[in-house]
Scaffold this motif. Sequence first.
Motif, PDB file in Angstrom:
ATOM      1  N   ASP A  26       0.826  -1.208   0.000  1.00 11.77           N
ATOM      2  CA  ASP A  26       0.000   0.000   0.000  1.00 11.77           C
ATOM      3  C   ASP A  26       0.862   1.261   0.000  1.00 11.77           C
ATOM      4  O   ASP A  26       0.532   2.246  -0.686  1.00 11.77           O
ATOM      5  CB  ASP A  26      -0.956  -0.010   1.189  1.00 11.77           C
ATOM      6  N   GLU A  27       1.955   1.246   0.744  1.00 16.78           N
ATOM      7  CA  GLU A  27       2.859   2.401   0.737  1.00 16.78           C
ATOM      8  C   GLU A  27       3.488   2.589  -0.639  1.00 16.78           C
ATOM      9  O   GLU A  27       3.627   3.716  -1.132  1.00 16.78           O
ATOM     10  CB  GLU A  27       3.950   2.218   1.788  1.00 16.78           C
ATOM     11  N   LEU A  28       3.852   1.476  -1.264  1.00 16.04           N
ATOM     12  CA  LEU A  28       4.452   1.548  -2.594  1.00 16.04           C
ATOM     13  C   LEU A  28       3.466   2.144  -3.595  1.00 16.04           C
ATOM     14  O   LEU A  28       3.815   3.020  -4.400  1.00 16.04           O
ATOM     15  CB  LEU A  28       4.894   0.151  -3.030  1.00 16.04           C
ATOM     16  N   LEU A  29       2.222   1.677  -3.514  1.00 11.86           N
ATOM     17  CA  LEU A  29       1.215   2.136  -4.476  1.00 11.86           C
ATOM     18  C   LEU A  29       0.662   3.522  -4.134  1.00 11.86           C
ATOM     19  O   LEU A  29      -0.107   4.081  -4.921  1.00 11.86           O
ATOM     20  CB  LEU A  29       0.085   1.109  -4.564  1.00 11.86           C
ATOM     21  N   SER A  30       1.057   4.067  -3.003  1.00 13.19           N
ATOM     22  CA  SER A  30       0.711   5.457  -2.718  1.00 13.19           C
ATOM     23  C   SER A  30       1.584   6.423  -3.508  1.00 13.19           C
ATOM     24  O   SER A  30       1.271   7.618  -3.627  1.00 13.19           O
ATOM     25  CB  SER A  30       0.839   5.747  -1.221  1.00 13.19           C
ATOM     26  N   GLU A  31       2.698   5.896  -4.050  1.00 12.67           N
ATOM     27  CA  GLU A  31       3.562   6.709  -4.902  1.00 12.67           C
ATOM     28  C   GLU A  31       2.895   6.905  -6.265  1.00 12.67           C
ATOM     29  O   GLU A  31       2.029   6.123  -6.677  1.00 12.67           O
ATOM     30  CB  GLU A  31       4.924   6.021  -5.086  1.00 12.67           C
ATOM     31  N   ASP A  32       3.340   7.913  -6.981  1.00 12.92           N
ATOM     32  CA  ASP A  32       2.815   8.183  -8.325  1.00 12.92           C
ATOM     33  C   ASP A  32       3.562   7.287  -9.314  1.00 12.92           C
ATOM     34  O   ASP A  32       4.505   7.717 -10.000  1.00 12.92           O
ATOM     35  CB  ASP A  32       2.997   9.655  -8.678  1.00 12.92           C
ATOM     36  N   ILE A  33       3.139   6.028  -9.361  1.00 17.65           N
ATOM     37  CA  ILE A  33       3.791   5.025 -10.206  1.00 17.65           C
ATOM     38  C   ILE A  33       2.715   4.154 -10.860  1.00 17.65           C
ATOM     39  O   ILE A  33       1.536   4.216 -10.504  1.00 17.65           O
ATOM     40  CB  ILE A  33       4.727   4.095  -9.392  1.00 17.65           C
ATOM     41  N   GLN A  34       3.150   3.321 -11.790  1.00 18.22           N
ATOM     42  CA  GLN A  34       2.374   2.175 -12.257  1.00 18.22           C
ATOM     43  C   GLN A  34       3.217   0.926 -12.016  1.00 18.22           C
ATOM     44  O   GLN A  34       4.427   0.924 -12.273  1.00 18.22           O
ATOM     45  CB  GLN A  34       2.028   2.317 -13.739  1.00 18.22           C
ATOM     46  N   LEU A  35       2.575  -0.124 -11.508  1.00  7.09           N
ATOM     47  CA  LEU A  35       3.250  -1.379 -11.193  1.00  7.09           C
ATOM     48  C   LEU A  35       2.609  -2.488 -12.020  1.00  7.09           C
ATOM     49  O   LEU A  35       1.385  -2.678 -11.969  1.00  7.09           O
ATOM     50  CB  LEU A  35       3.122  -1.677  -9.693  1.00  7.09           C
ATOM     51  N   VAL A  36       3.430  -3.210 -12.774  1.00  7.30           N
ATOM     52  CA  VAL A  36       2.952  -4.307 -13.609  1.00  7.30           C
ATOM     53  C   VAL A  36       3.617  -5.594 -13.134  1.00  7.30           C
ATOM     54  O   VAL A  36       4.848  -5.674 -13.054  1.00  7.30           O
ATOM     55  CB  VAL A  36       3.264  -4.068 -15.099  1.00  7.30           C
ATOM     56  N   ILE A  37       2.797  -6.601 -12.805  1.00 10.48           N
ATOM     57  CA  ILE A  37       3.294  -7.877 -12.267  1.00 10.48           C
ATOM     58  C   ILE A  37       2.876  -9.003 -13.204  1.00 10.48           C
ATOM     59  O   ILE A  37       1.703  -9.115 -13.584  1.00 10.48           O
ATOM     60  CB  ILE A  37       2.736  -8.135 -10.850  1.00 10.48           C
ATOM     61  N   LEU A  38       3.843  -9.853 -13.565  1.00 10.14           N
ATOM     62  CA  LEU A  38       3.579 -11.022 -14.403  1.00 10.14           C
ATOM     63  C   LEU A  38       4.260 -12.238 -13.792  1.00 10.14           C
ATOM     64  O   LEU A  38       5.468 -12.214 -13.526  1.00 10.14           O
ATOM     65  CB  LEU A  38       4.106 -10.801 -15.826  1.00 10.14           C
ATOM     66  N   GLY A  39       3.496 -13.308 -13.561  1.00 10.86           N
ATOM     67  CA  GLY A  39       4.106 -14.536 -13.065  1.00 10.86           C
ATOM     68  C   GLY A  39       3.098 -15.414 -12.346  1.00 10.86           C
ATOM     69  O   GLY A  39       2.020 -14.967 -11.962  1.00 10.86           O
TER      70      GLY A  39
END
Length: 480
Positions: free
Chosen positions: A319-332
């Motif tokens: 949640d702290e990571l996604l509070s940043e102004d980023i996009q996160l893409v996860i594959l696996g």
Amino acid sequence: MNVLFVASEGVPFIKTGGLADVIGSLPKELKKQRIEVRVFLPNYKQIPQDYKEKMVLKKTLQVPLGWRNQYCGILEYIYQDVTYYFIDNQYYFYRDRIYGYNGSFDEAERFVFFSRAVLEALPYIDFQPQIIHLHEWQTALTSVFLKAYYQHHDFYKNIRTVFTIHNLKYQGIFPRSILGDLFDLQEEFFTMDGIEFYGQVNFLKGGLAFSDKITTVSRTYAKEIQYPYFGEALDGILRKRNNDLYGILNGIDEEVYNPATDPHLFVQYDDHSIELKTKNKIRLQEELSLPIRPDIPMIAIVSRLVAQKGLDLIVHVLDELLSEDIQLVILGTGERHYEEIFLDAMIRYPHKLSVHTFFDEGLARQIYAASDLFLMPSLFEPCGLSQLIALRYHSIPIVRETGGLKDTVQSYNEFTKEGNGFSFTNYNAHDMLYTVRRAIHLYYDKENWTYIHNNIAKLDNSWKASAKQYIDLYHHLLQG
């Protein structure tokens, strides 16, 4: 020099992990450096039919296996100038999975047979190796059998062995009762200095005890596994064999992983056209229904979703990571626990997180090409392939300093302008989060960001240097 590779999988025939990539790439590079290399693999059901149709039957024979003799066919196929031999036995290898048959000692029997069959096959393939190079626990007993059964025969007496550990965690441990059923070894082999392991039989330990030289896939991992934390209860024998243990870093096939020619990419690019990554980012955002924002830092995770890959750190501060102004893409794919956590988070952060709990090679390449940063905070990592691919595609790695990650990613220094990524030392979620935030900050510092990309462009993570180290080891072994 004649070198024989023996492994349980290899690209392009059969693959479950990074071992297969090594077996598909390293022999080709050794051939370029004038070493005659051939490879033995099992003839699995899953090998594509177009390869099977081109295999030539060289010989059939009976392989002794404890109290029985088992059929063995030797098939030959030349692929990209490397000769491959396939050990054929439908009972052992024509199955729906290539690993995981643990009932009734069956998994042990399959790879005891394979290890013994390789040695029995050698006189019939018109190739006498000076060195047999073994990989992982499935082939480790070849060293044991060579010492136990064959070393007094003229054909075999000068053969030397190298055993490579790709991941010490996987050892092939089975009950002692298999000795009577599958082996005909003297008691001297079932000792603390041999294949005995807390009253059981440990295949990998046999490779450590009876091979002439031992390698693993990075310098740091070679040091780490001599300590209890990383040693998986084998640190004692590894310390004992310290003088025969070498760390040689894996490479990648830079012809296969090449953003300038990769057909999977939306837009191809090279070291001199890094700005085209932005076009890949925009196209991937469209494909994944993420907001179209070419300016936002995109962070990628392409990984098995298992604890080894440091996912507990990511989950702890997600949640702290996604509070940043980023996009996160996860594959696996991997453990259901992690899959559910990430899928649930995607519901809460639909504009920031895109999760795909399957594996698709084309999508993986698109993610490498589109992403600005690549997160890989492993608990342990013998070498790591993903960070090398990320570097090749100019997705800047954020890693924990362990194993091959420490050897391949140098944390960027704004003062000296040296480094090709970002790293942290302790297995600590907030240390990781701090490092991610530092990377995000430098993403907006275009001068330093350009320095990092220029440093990446100077890297050579091909197999050329690693193959030279193996050749030096082979010469050293033969001269010794």
